[in-house]
Design an enzyme around this catalytic site. Sequence first.
Site, PDB file in Angstrom:
ATOM      1  N   GLU A  48      15.168  -3.248   0.260  1.00 52.69           N
ATOM      2  CA  GLU A  48      14.306  -2.001   0.206  1.00 52.69           C
ATOM      3  C   GLU A  48      14.799  -1.293   1.462  1.00 52.69           C
ATOM      4  O   GLU A  48      14.136  -0.303   1.589  1.00 52.69           O
ATOM      5  CB  GLU A  48      12.890  -2.309   0.387  1.00 52.69           C
ATOM      6  CG  GLU A  48      12.380  -3.631   1.354  1.00 52.69           C
ATOM      7  CD  GLU A  48      10.898  -3.909   1.131  1.00 52.69           C
ATOM      8  OE1 GLU A  48      10.154  -3.304   0.386  1.00 52.69           O
ATOM      9  OE2 GLU A  48      10.645  -5.029   1.775  1.00 52.69           O
TER      10      GLU A  48
ATOM     11  N   ARG B 267       1.756  -9.795  -3.303  1.00 50.83           N
ATOM     12  CA  ARG B 267       1.574  -9.449  -1.882  1.00 50.83           C
ATOM     13  C   ARG B 267       0.567 -10.196  -1.161  1.00 50.83           C
ATOM     14  O   ARG B 267      -0.676 -10.090  -1.575  1.00 50.83           O
ATOM     15  CB  ARG B 267       1.285  -7.930  -1.986  1.00 50.83           C
ATOM     16  CG  ARG B 267       2.289  -6.846  -2.574  1.00 50.83           C
ATOM     17  CD  ARG B 267       1.817  -5.635  -2.296  1.00 50.83           C
ATOM     18  NE  ARG B 267       2.932  -4.509  -2.611  1.00 50.83           N
ATOM     19  CZ  ARG B 267       3.176  -3.706  -3.875  1.00 50.83           C
ATOM     20  NH1 ARG B 267       2.242  -4.412  -5.006  1.00 50.83           N
ATOM     21  NH2 ARG B 267       3.953  -3.182  -3.952  1.00 50.83           N
TER      22      ARG B 267
ATOM     23  N   HIS C  32      -0.081   2.257  -0.626  1.00 54.61           N
ATOM     24  CA  HIS C  32      -0.559   0.902  -0.933  1.00 54.61           C
ATOM     25  C   HIS C  32      -2.112   1.101  -1.621  1.00 54.61           C
ATOM     26  O   HIS C  32      -2.240   0.180  -2.370  1.00 54.61           O
ATOM     27  CB  HIS C  32      -0.462   0.082   0.156  1.00 54.61           C
ATOM     28  CG  HIS C  32       0.677  -0.513   0.488  1.00 54.61           C
ATOM     29  ND1 HIS C  32       1.675  -0.043   1.430  1.00 54.61           N
ATOM     30  CD2 HIS C  32       1.595  -1.439  -0.371  1.00 54.61           C
ATOM     31  CE1 HIS C  32       3.087  -0.681   1.252  1.00 54.61           C
ATOM     32  NE2 HIS C  32       2.808  -1.382   0.272  1.00 54.61           N
TER      33      HIS C  32
ATOM     34  N   ARG D 193       6.299   7.609   2.043  1.00 46.81           N
ATOM     35  CA  ARG D 193       5.732   7.633   0.941  1.00 46.81           C
ATOM     36  C   ARG D 193       4.453   7.899   0.694  1.00 46.81           C
ATOM     37  O   ARG D 193       3.816   7.888  -0.474  1.00 46.81           O
ATOM     38  CB  ARG D 193       5.976   6.111   0.289  1.00 46.81           C
ATOM     39  CG  ARG D 193       5.469   5.001   1.205  1.00 46.81           C
ATOM     40  CD  ARG D 193       6.177   3.604   1.041  1.00 46.81           C
ATOM     41  NE  ARG D 193       5.151   2.924   0.099  1.00 46.81           N
ATOM     42  CZ  ARG D 193       5.327   1.530  -0.091  1.00 46.81           C
ATOM     43  NH1 ARG D 193       6.237   0.977   0.457  1.00 46.81           N
ATOM     44  NH2 ARG D 193       4.606   0.800  -0.983  1.00 46.81           N
TER      45      ARG D 193
ATOM     46  N   CYS E  15      10.392  -4.804  -7.878  1.00 47.53           N
ATOM     47  CA  CYS E  15       9.144  -4.644  -8.004  1.00 47.53           C
ATOM     48  C   CYS E  15       8.362  -3.642  -7.530  1.00 47.53           C
ATOM     49  O   CYS E  15       7.105  -3.668  -7.162  1.00 47.53           O
ATOM     50  CB  CYS E  15       8.684  -6.130  -7.173  1.00 47.53           C
ATOM     51  SG  CYS E  15       9.274  -6.166  -5.652  1.00 47.53           S
TER      52      CYS E  15
ATOM     53  N   ASP F 228       9.892   1.522  -1.074  1.00 46.34           N
ATOM     54  CA  ASP F 228      10.578   1.541   0.213  1.00 46.34           C
ATOM     55  C   ASP F 228      11.996   2.233   0.238  1.00 46.34           C
ATOM     56  O   ASP F 228      12.515   2.840   1.019  1.00 46.34           O
ATOM     57  CB  ASP F 228      10.265   0.389   1.302  1.00 46.34           C
ATOM     58  CG  ASP F 228       8.900   0.283   1.474  1.00 46.34           C
ATOM     59  OD1 ASP F 228       8.539   1.211   2.260  1.00 46.34           O
ATOM     60  OD2 ASP F 228       8.393  -0.865   1.482  1.00 46.34           O
TER      61      ASP F 228
HETATM   62  C1  PEP Z   1       8.387  -1.757  -2.280  1.00 43.86           C
HETATM   63  O1  PEP Z   1       8.702  -1.382  -1.333  1.00 43.86           O
HETATM   64  O2  PEP Z   1       8.760  -1.367  -3.571  1.00 43.86           O
HETATM   65  C2  PEP Z   1       7.568  -2.751  -2.556  1.00 43.86           C
HETATM   66  C3  PEP Z   1       7.156  -3.442  -3.941  1.00 43.86           C
HETATM   67  O3  PEP Z   1       7.133  -3.396  -1.534  1.00 43.86           O
HETATM   68  P1  PEP Z   1       5.665  -2.571  -0.962  1.00 43.86           P
HETATM   69  O4  PEP Z   1       5.340  -1.695  -1.614  1.00 43.86           O
HETATM   70  O5  PEP Z   1       4.628  -3.625  -0.683  1.00 43.86           O
HETATM   71  O6  PEP Z   1       5.934  -1.918   0.326  1.00 43.86           O
HETATM   72 MG    MG Z   2       8.090  -2.569   0.375  1.00 38.28          MG
END
Ligand code: PEP
Ligand code: MG
Length: 579
Positions: free
Chosen positions: A439, A302, A195, A473, A510, A463
């Site tokens: 996800e 988000r 993130h 990740r 996304c 995810d």
């Molecule tokens: C994802 O998991 O691809 C997503 C867009 O959500 P985040 O990155 O906030 O977990």
């Molecule tokens: Mg996610």
Amino acid sequence: MFNRRNIVFKGIAASPGIAVGNVFLLEVDDFCLIHKEIPINIREAEKKRLNDAIEKTKAELKITYDKINEVLDKNYAQIVNVHLLILADSSMRKDIDKLIESGVNAEYALFKVIDKIIRSFEAIEDDYFRERKLDVQDVGKKILSNLVGKQKKTIASLDKDSIVIAHNLTPTDTVSIREKLVKGFATDIGGKTSHTAIIAQGLEIPSVVGLKVISSQARTGDVIIINGDKGEIILNPTPEVIAEYKREYDIQFAKKKELEKLKNLPAETIDNHKVLIYANVDNPDEVQSILKNGATGIGLYRTEYIFFTRKAIPSEKDHLEKYLQVVKKMSPYPTVIRTVDLGGDKLAKMGLLNIEHEENPFLGLRAIRLCLKYPKIFIDQLRGILKASAYGKIRLMYPMISGLGELRDANKILEKVKQDLRKEHVEFDEDMEIGTMIEVPSAAMIIDAIAKEVDFVSIGTNDLIQYVLAIDRVNENVANLYDPLHPAILRYIKKIIDESHNAGISVSMCGEMAGDPYYTPILIGFGLDEFSVSSIQISKVKKVIRSIYFADVKRAAEEMLKCSDRNEILKIMTTIQIH
Ligand code: PEP
Ligand code: MG
């Protein structure tokens, strides 16, 4: 002596762009400190400094205790109580004071005493009591941060033109950096879809992560170049190298200007296959930038940062205020607001202490699971979203849904919130669309059933890839294995798209894969309807879309689905024509 001139470090490209500036080294948050001798005449003052830090910590914990009592169950408030009891332990206090009286500085004395207590806990056989060492460690860190005046020494004292180097930056740190408008950052740990990296993209700050040793090599004041495209940094470059990078910067700037010309053109292939490009945002102040870059909606807002940027759990009013800022500026374009995804690497330091201590936070109490367990947090957010829906087009989305049970439970709470608002005669959009992120592999596997109960879905590849391939990740050690082109991932994506279309709903993506132009042809070929990407990627993705034939990429994508070997997929990728 080690030559610190012009050293190149290779890491993971997290956010594109080039930056040249001076290093600001953020201190490691570890509980490990330097021993200093304190002269006899200031030892009393040193004890007072410790006392003040302890009192401040007590006051902060009491506030946390009240907050937790308000929204969570009593068990969690109990954890804070344990911390308060540790603080009140007179023998610990006496031991620290004794060390200070013998000439040891307060930080080091605190470290020594806490370390001794932790060791004694480690020797306990009972698992539960042994793990209590974490509470002692936590309390130690809290006192320490008040003792060293953490805020003063760290991000708050940043210069505008700095390049931040740190062992790790939490998403919260990255949000604070936003306010400082730093030129770039680089960290030892982290992956492309952590993130922290995602926020950096949103802020358009060049950054490199996963550099392993950079925080122990760079020093505050060193000159540094960040190459966020190559995933490389150069420490103390020669004047010739700096000049070369300045030239590269100018080239990139010219390319950016060129891309800006696409702003008002549709995202359409040469043979007229149209898709939508939306933006991902973390904060209302990004809206201006995404509109400037040609976004025609927000595909993922988000909402975690509403939680990160305040000490207390946000109220309904806090939510409403943020959503109105976004929705009013975005109108008439739609905004997909995702209910909060706390947990994983997005820990809010707001007293949810059990979450800080999870062994596997990405498999833990995260996102919708947390909201269903603590409905007050969820209800306040839903009320904020519904109220804002009277002022613009909002679509609501749940994160981390793993099956129909969670979806239905979330919808039940939503229904109840709507009923309450009706009784209160509060206006909201009765037709607000409800969707879910896909996800978690279990949700992808039963997408046919899920698609019948929602208005849209959005694929969260960050995810999905993590959970399908069992690759953390944020772990730079396995970042090379994090592969969107793994045949299993491609098959999951295609299945989600096809079965959602069969149910008559649209599919967005996304995750970061949607924003990487390298994957654009294949996603178009799979029939993806909407791309939701960071502001900086909008034009890059659009440029590729406008340079391909749908018929071509559809054929290539179909071929790829027959492959079980990644190398065959890569071979097909090279045959795709970008005109
Ligand atoms: C994802 O998991 O691809 C997503 C867009 O959500 P985040 O990155 O906030 O977990
Ligand atoms: Mg996610």
